[in-house]
Design a protein around this motif. Structure first.
Motif, mmCIF file in Angstrom:
data_model
loop_
_atom_site.group_PDB
_atom_site.id
_atom_site.type_symbol
_atom_site.label_atom_id
_atom_site.label_comp_id
_atom_site.label_asym_id
_atom_site.label_seq_id
_atom_site.Cartn_x
_atom_site.Cartn_y
_atom_site.Cartn_z
ATOM 1 N N MET A 9 -8.801 0.112 -0.667
ATOM 2 C CA MET A 9 -7.682 1.028 -0.826
ATOM 3 C C MET A 9 -7.350 1.701 0.502
ATOM 4 O O MET A 9 -6.175 1.874 0.854
ATOM 5 C CB MET A 9 -8.027 2.065 -1.907
ATOM 6 C CG MET A 9 -6.910 3.052 -2.182
ATOM 7 S SD MET A 9 -5.425 2.252 -2.853
ATOM 8 C CE MET A 9 -6.055 1.785 -4.467
ATOM 9 N N ASP A 10 -8.379 2.087 1.243
ATOM 10 C CA ASP A 10 -8.157 2.732 2.537
ATOM 11 C C ASP A 10 -7.461 1.772 3.501
ATOM 12 O O ASP A 10 -6.590 2.182 4.279
ATOM 13 C CB ASP A 10 -9.494 3.198 3.115
ATOM 14 C CG ASP A 10 -9.308 3.938 4.428
ATOM 15 O OD1 ASP A 10 -8.653 5.002 4.434
ATOM 16 O OD2 ASP A 10 -9.798 3.438 5.467
ATOM 17 N N PHE A 11 -7.836 0.491 3.436
ATOM 18 C CA PHE A 11 -7.196 -0.497 4.310
ATOM 19 C C PHE A 11 -5.717 -0.646 3.957
ATOM 20 O O PHE A 11 -4.863 -0.746 4.848
ATOM 21 C CB PHE A 11 -7.912 -1.837 4.175
ATOM 22 C CG PHE A 11 -7.340 -2.933 5.038
ATOM 23 C CD1 PHE A 11 -7.710 -3.047 6.367
ATOM 24 C CD2 PHE A 11 -6.425 -3.829 4.518
ATOM 25 C CE1 PHE A 11 -7.178 -4.045 7.166
ATOM 26 C CE2 PHE A 11 -5.892 -4.833 5.302
ATOM 27 C CZ PHE A 11 -6.269 -4.942 6.637
ATOM 28 N N CYS A 12 -5.390 -0.645 2.669
ATOM 29 C CA CYS A 12 -3.994 -0.822 2.256
ATOM 30 C C CYS A 12 -3.138 0.386 2.615
ATOM 31 O O CYS A 12 -1.958 0.239 2.961
ATOM 32 C CB CYS A 12 -3.925 -1.059 0.752
ATOM 33 S SG CYS A 12 -4.724 -2.579 0.207
ATOM 34 N N MET A 13 -3.719 1.587 2.540
ATOM 35 C CA MET A 13 -2.921 2.794 2.745
ATOM 36 C C MET A 13 -2.841 3.212 4.206
ATOM 37 O O MET A 13 -1.786 3.640 4.672
ATOM 38 C CB MET A 13 -3.521 3.940 1.921
ATOM 39 C CG MET A 13 -3.536 3.673 0.430
ATOM 40 S SD MET A 13 -1.884 3.446 -0.288
ATOM 41 C CE MET A 13 -1.180 5.056 0.014
ATOM 42 N N ASN A 14 -3.949 3.079 4.941
ATOM 43 C CA ASN A 14 -4.001 3.657 6.287
ATOM 44 C C ASN A 14 -4.090 2.614 7.399
ATOM 45 O O ASN A 14 -3.790 2.945 8.551
ATOM 46 C CB ASN A 14 -5.199 4.609 6.401
ATOM 47 C CG ASN A 14 -5.150 5.714 5.366
ATOM 48 O OD1 ASN A 14 -4.076 6.235 5.052
ATOM 49 N ND2 ASN A 14 -6.311 6.082 4.826
#
Length: 228
Positions: free
Chosen positions: A1-6
């Motif tokens: 999720m962190d990779f997709c958002m940030n």
């Protein structure tokens, strides 16, 4: 999720594709999870699947055209990865069947093992999909005809047959469970003098020391059933 958002940048996506592509050839167990990851990211990162499939397609064509007899593990890794992505509909069925057709056109040496690996990975999925069933069945029959016409080693014949029957298993025979019917002699309502001769004869043949409550119960059971 962190990779997709940030961290969802073009450079990072290319690094991700490269990391997925260079999976070690000994870690074939990671390929289903990598394919699932690509399918999960596809709605928001469609270029990851496109670039990875393009790299795998190019690597496959390189190995087929080179026709060398080395690096079989790398070749199997490539076709297995293609098969896993096919089951998640990231690698198109037409391209997968075209890869299989290329292997069957030169069905020898490492191409035999690569074709069997591809079929064992996604062959049943292609065979049972309505849009690819006909082409898959034609290619399977072509593979079996080549097996019959060529003088292959025993292990190659076994590999080809296993791949074929994995995709198109023979119909299972229906096993009919036979109900075990109790003999009429076991029911007291059907006991007669004729039916009692054999059990009484066998009971009388027992030594005197073998008489126990079970024997007495059996004798009473038959006597009651006979109206005695």
């Amino acid at each position: 999720m962190d990779f997709c958002m940030n961290m969802n940048t073009k450079a990072n996506r290319k690094k991700l594709v490269r990391a997925l592509f260079i999976v070690p050839r000994q870690r074939l167990d990671l390929l289903p999870f990598y394919a699932r990851l690509v399918a999960t990211l596809h709605p928001c990162m469609s270029d990851v699947a496109e670039e990875l499939c393009s790299m795998l397609r190019g690597d496959f064509r390189f190995h087929v055209r080179k026709k060398d007899q080395i690096n079989i593990e790398t070749k199997n890794k490539t076709v297995r990865f293609i098969g896993e992505l096919t089951k998640f509909k990231m690698f198109t069925k037409n391209d997968t069947l075209h890869c299989l057709k290329m292997l069957l056109s030169d069905f020898s040496h490492h191409h035999i093992e690569m074709a069997c690996t591809l079929l064992e990975t996604c062959g049943r999925f292609l065979f049972r999909s309505p849009e690819s069933h006909l082409r898959t069945s034609v290619l399977l029959e072509q593979m079996m005809r080549k097996k019959q016409a060529m003088h292959l080693d025993a292990w190659c014949v076994t590999m080809v047959e296993n791949a074929y029957y994995y995709c198109n298993p023979p119909p299972a025979e229906k096993t009919v469970k036979k109900r075990v019917l109790l003999s009429k002699n076991m029911s007291g309502n059907f006991c007669t003098r004729t039916s009692l001769r054999l059990p009484l004869r066998r009971t009388g043949a027992l030594p005197r020391g073998c008489w126990d409550p079970c024997c007495g119960w059996s004798f009473r059971r038959y006597s009651i059933g006979n109206g005695g």
